[in-house]
Design an enzyme around this catalytic site. Structure first.
Site, PDB file in Angstrom:
ATOM      1  N   CYS A  46      35.223  34.080  39.692  1.00  0.00           N
ATOM      2  CA  CYS A  46      35.726  35.367  40.192  1.00  0.00           C
ATOM      3  C   CYS A  46      35.883  36.389  39.073  1.00  0.00           C
ATOM      4  O   CYS A  46      35.940  36.054  37.892  1.00  0.00           O
ATOM      5  CB  CYS A  46      37.045  35.176  40.936  1.00  0.00           C
ATOM      6  N   CYS A  48      38.486  38.204  38.262  1.00  0.00           N
ATOM      7  CA  CYS A  48      39.720  38.169  37.475  1.00  0.00           C
ATOM      8  C   CYS A  48      39.670  37.060  36.420  1.00  0.00           C
ATOM      9  O   CYS A  48      40.362  37.143  35.413  1.00  0.00           O
ATOM     10  CB  CYS A  48      40.967  38.078  38.354  1.00  0.00           C
TER      11      CYS A  48
END
Length: 136
Positions: A46, A48
């Site tokens: 992902c 993040c």
């Protein structure tokens, strides 16, 4: 599961600075049941993880005081290893990315995904460094 060619650069961001990949439940048990301090990063594909978690982990690992062992498991790849690592992180719910510090087999510091999303890498690293300074 993701194609290995896709995750290899994400793995390398941590392994090139000294993190050991744990790919089986047995490897996780061996590391987390031992004595000393262990920093575990549940890596992820992902955004993040790319923008916040992996940079924070690298910054914290460079701190003068750091855990005896730096290890990582990769969500969406080695399911058995990730599930076992998350078992040690209870009562925190599974999240990726996430980071945990263990001392003598006990969880002493946890950073969940919601504490990673939208926060600068340095802020996350500062939290980790505080835990390293306290427990390592």
């Amino acid at each position: 599961m993701y194609p290995e060619y896709l995750v290899e650069p994400m793995r390398a961001e941590l392994t090139k600075v000294g993190f050991e990949e744990l790919k089986t439940a047995e490897e996780v048990d061996q590391v987390l049941k031992g004595e000393g301090t262990v920093f575990v990063v549940v890596n992820s594909v992902c955004g993040c993880a790319a923008a916040n978690a992996r940079p924070a982990a690298r910054l914290a690992a460079a701190n003068e005081k750091h855990p005896d062992k730096l290890v990582t498991v990769f969500a969406g790849m080695e399911k058995e290893a990730v599930d076992r690592a998350r078992g040690y992180m209870m009562p925190f719910p599974p999240s990726s990315p996430s980071m945990a510090l263990f001392k003598d087999g006990k969880l002493v510091h946890m950073i969940e995904r919601h504490q990673i999303e939208g926060r600068p890498a340095q802020m996350i690293a500062d939290s980790l460094i505080g835990a390293f300074d306290q427990y390592c």
